[in-house]
Scaffold this motif. Sequence first.
Motif, PDB file in Angstrom:
ATOM      1  N   LYS A 144      10.348 -29.683   5.962  1.00 13.65           N
ATOM      2  CA  LYS A 144       9.315 -28.952   5.220  1.00 13.65           C
ATOM      3  C   LYS A 144       9.516 -27.438   5.342  1.00 13.65           C
ATOM      4  O   LYS A 144       9.636 -26.914   6.457  1.00 13.65           O
ATOM      5  CB  LYS A 144       7.947 -29.330   5.779  1.00 13.65           C
ATOM      6  N   VAL A 145       9.570 -26.741   4.208  1.00 20.11           N
ATOM      7  CA  VAL A 145       9.631 -25.282   4.202  1.00 20.11           C
ATOM      8  C   VAL A 145       8.740 -24.771   3.080  1.00 20.11           C
ATOM      9  O   VAL A 145       8.363 -25.527   2.165  1.00 20.11           O
ATOM     10  CB  VAL A 145      11.070 -24.737   3.997  1.00 20.11           C
ATOM     11  N   LYS A 146       8.418 -23.486   3.132  1.00 18.52           N
ATOM     12  CA  LYS A 146       7.592 -22.880   2.097  1.00 18.52           C
ATOM     13  C   LYS A 146       8.475 -22.337   0.979  1.00 18.52           C
ATOM     14  O   LYS A 146       9.459 -21.635   1.246  1.00 18.52           O
ATOM     15  CB  LYS A 146       6.742 -21.750   2.687  1.00 18.52           C
ATOM     16  N   GLN A 195       9.523 -32.120  -6.818  1.00 18.56           N
ATOM     17  CA  GLN A 195       9.382 -32.592  -5.436  1.00 18.56           C
ATOM     18  C   GLN A 195       9.819 -34.049  -5.268  1.00 18.56           C
ATOM     19  O   GLN A 195      10.204 -34.466  -4.174  1.00 18.56           O
ATOM     20  CB  GLN A 195       7.933 -32.409  -4.962  1.00 18.56           C
ATOM     21  N   LEU A 197       3.646 -34.599   3.525  1.00 18.28           N
ATOM     22  CA  LEU A 197       3.365 -33.365   2.772  1.00 18.28           C
ATOM     23  C   LEU A 197       1.980 -33.526   2.157  1.00 18.28           C
ATOM     24  O   LEU A 197       1.829 -34.197   1.125  1.00 18.28           O
ATOM     25  CB  LEU A 197       4.419 -33.143   1.681  1.00 18.28           C
ATOM     26  N   GLU A 223      -0.931 -28.644   1.747  1.00 19.57           N
ATOM     27  CA  GLU A 223       0.386 -28.011   1.942  1.00 19.57           C
ATOM     28  C   GLU A 223       1.075 -27.785   0.599  1.00 19.57           C
ATOM     29  O   GLU A 223       1.729 -26.761   0.395  1.00 19.57           O
ATOM     30  CB  GLU A 223       1.255 -28.883   2.850  1.00 19.57           C
ATOM     31  N   ARG A 224       0.921 -28.720  -0.314  1.00 22.30           N
ATOM     32  CA  ARG A 224       1.511 -28.532  -1.649  1.00 22.30           C
ATOM     33  C   ARG A 224       0.901 -27.301  -2.322  1.00 22.30           C
ATOM     34  O   ARG A 224       1.612 -26.503  -2.944  1.00 22.30           O
ATOM     35  CB  ARG A 224       1.281 -29.779  -2.502  1.00 22.30           C
ATOM     36  N   GLN A 239      -0.276 -24.754  -0.908  1.00 20.75           N
ATOM     37  CA  GLN A 239       0.184 -23.541  -0.230  1.00 20.75           C
ATOM     38  C   GLN A 239       1.654 -23.230  -0.542  1.00 20.75           C
ATOM     39  O   GLN A 239       2.185 -22.218  -0.107  1.00 20.75           O
ATOM     40  CB  GLN A 239       0.020 -23.700   1.285  1.00 20.75           C
ATOM     41  N   TYR A 278       4.333 -25.422   0.078  1.00 20.90           N
ATOM     42  CA  TYR A 278       5.327 -26.110   0.896  1.00 20.90           C
ATOM     43  C   TYR A 278       5.960 -27.271   0.128  1.00 20.90           C
ATOM     44  O   TYR A 278       5.359 -27.845  -0.783  1.00 20.90           O
ATOM     45  CB  TYR A 278       4.692 -26.643   2.180  1.00 20.90           C
ATOM     46  N   ILE A 338      13.271 -19.864  -0.857  1.00 20.70           N
ATOM     47  CA  ILE A 338      12.568 -20.576   0.208  1.00 20.70           C
ATOM     48  C   ILE A 338      12.486 -19.690   1.448  1.00 20.70           C
ATOM     49  O   ILE A 338      13.374 -18.867   1.704  1.00 20.70           O
ATOM     50  CB  ILE A 338      13.249 -21.914   0.561  1.00 20.70           C
ATOM     51  N   GLU A 339      11.401 -19.869   2.183  1.00 16.92           N
ATOM     52  CA  GLU A 339      11.187 -19.064   3.391  1.00 16.92           C
ATOM     53  C   GLU A 339      11.901 -19.741   4.555  1.00 16.92           C
ATOM     54  O   GLU A 339      11.490 -20.814   5.004  1.00 16.92           O
ATOM     55  CB  GLU A 339       9.693 -18.932   3.690  1.00 16.92           C
ATOM     56  N   TRP A 340      12.934 -19.113   4.987  1.00 17.41           N
ATOM     57  CA  TRP A 340      13.710 -19.670   6.101  1.00 17.41           C
ATOM     58  C   TRP A 340      14.316 -18.471   6.824  1.00 17.41           C
ATOM     59  O   TRP A 340      15.220 -17.843   6.316  1.00 17.41           O
ATOM     60  CB  TRP A 340      14.775 -20.624   5.586  1.00 17.41           C
TER      61      TRP A 340
END
Length: 349
Positions: free
Chosen positions: A45-47, A55, A63, A67-68, A70, A72, A87-89
């Motif tokens: 899971k990532v944002k 998806q 999930l 979260e969806r 938001q 993610y 993606i936020e990583w």
Amino acid sequence: MQRIRLHPSGREVECAAGDTVLGALEKAGYALPNNCRAGACGECKVKVLSGQFDQGMVLDMALSQDERKQGYGLMCMAKPLSAELVIEWGTEDAKPKLFPPREDQRFVLVDRLQRTPRIVELRLRPVGQAMRYWPGQYVTLGDDKAGAPPRCYSIANAPRPDGEIVLQVTRVDEGLTSRWVHDNMRLGDVVKLSGPYGTFIGDPAVESPVLCMAAGSGLAPILSLTEAALRRGYRKPVTLMFSARRAEDLYDSGLMRYWETKHRNFTYKPTLTRETVDGCLSGRIPEILPSVFKDLSQHSVFVAGTPEFVSACVDAAQALGARRNMIHTEGYFGQAQPETAPASHLIPA
């Protein structure tokens, strides 16, 4: 072809049509944590900061609806729809993380080949779950009951679906474990491996020319790294220099020629130190390196062998401009103990 951008590192990964985000990241060498690969566990899971994606079918327990909302997503099932998906990583997380080592994993010896007069190759299949590892890492093998204490051996192949692991073991006259391997291990024997260990994986996402230098069974981790890089379509030039005393000490020459034929960016340069043979260079790698390369300032350099060999090769590479942060080394000595990476570098178990 779509593009996945990692925030905040800014690194980009291409994603082929039909690929999931997880699949594209793995092809590029990134180790995004995952487990089920079916949208059920939530480990991947990532944002998603921008872009659209499909998806696919995932479980609410992995999930949630909140979260969806938001932003993610589960990357094992997510497929990009827009030209770019951000993606936020984090930068630190974008480096390959290592799989936690496990002790006493049972394997069966399914084949053994005498590669040279002093090197035997073992092919080992897991009885249970396949060991997860990065190319370039090593395991320990031994049998205390047989008087063979655990010793470190590099894995010589890239990960395979059946979990088979290849080890190449040099016979050491005073080495209890290597003698046990050479003299006592038989096809069908069940042995225990612990691992994986080691950080000789560099950064698989780096895009630069590559120089690999190996001697003896130091070729093993180089084989694993090279196989993995060529398999995932690495396009930059890759040169592998392999040093041996005599022609009979060279091995895997057929595989090298296959790679040269199949991959135009791969070049194999064997060198012999105690005899002259057509098709081989003559001399120790550190001494002949300047005749092969004039400038290594843009190269990633991988070196494996005895500590003396590694040290001499590093000095020679740096004299040609190689940068220390782009040099990766693996030196072995007989009593080397396995080293586990810090917890911050491990994928959560």
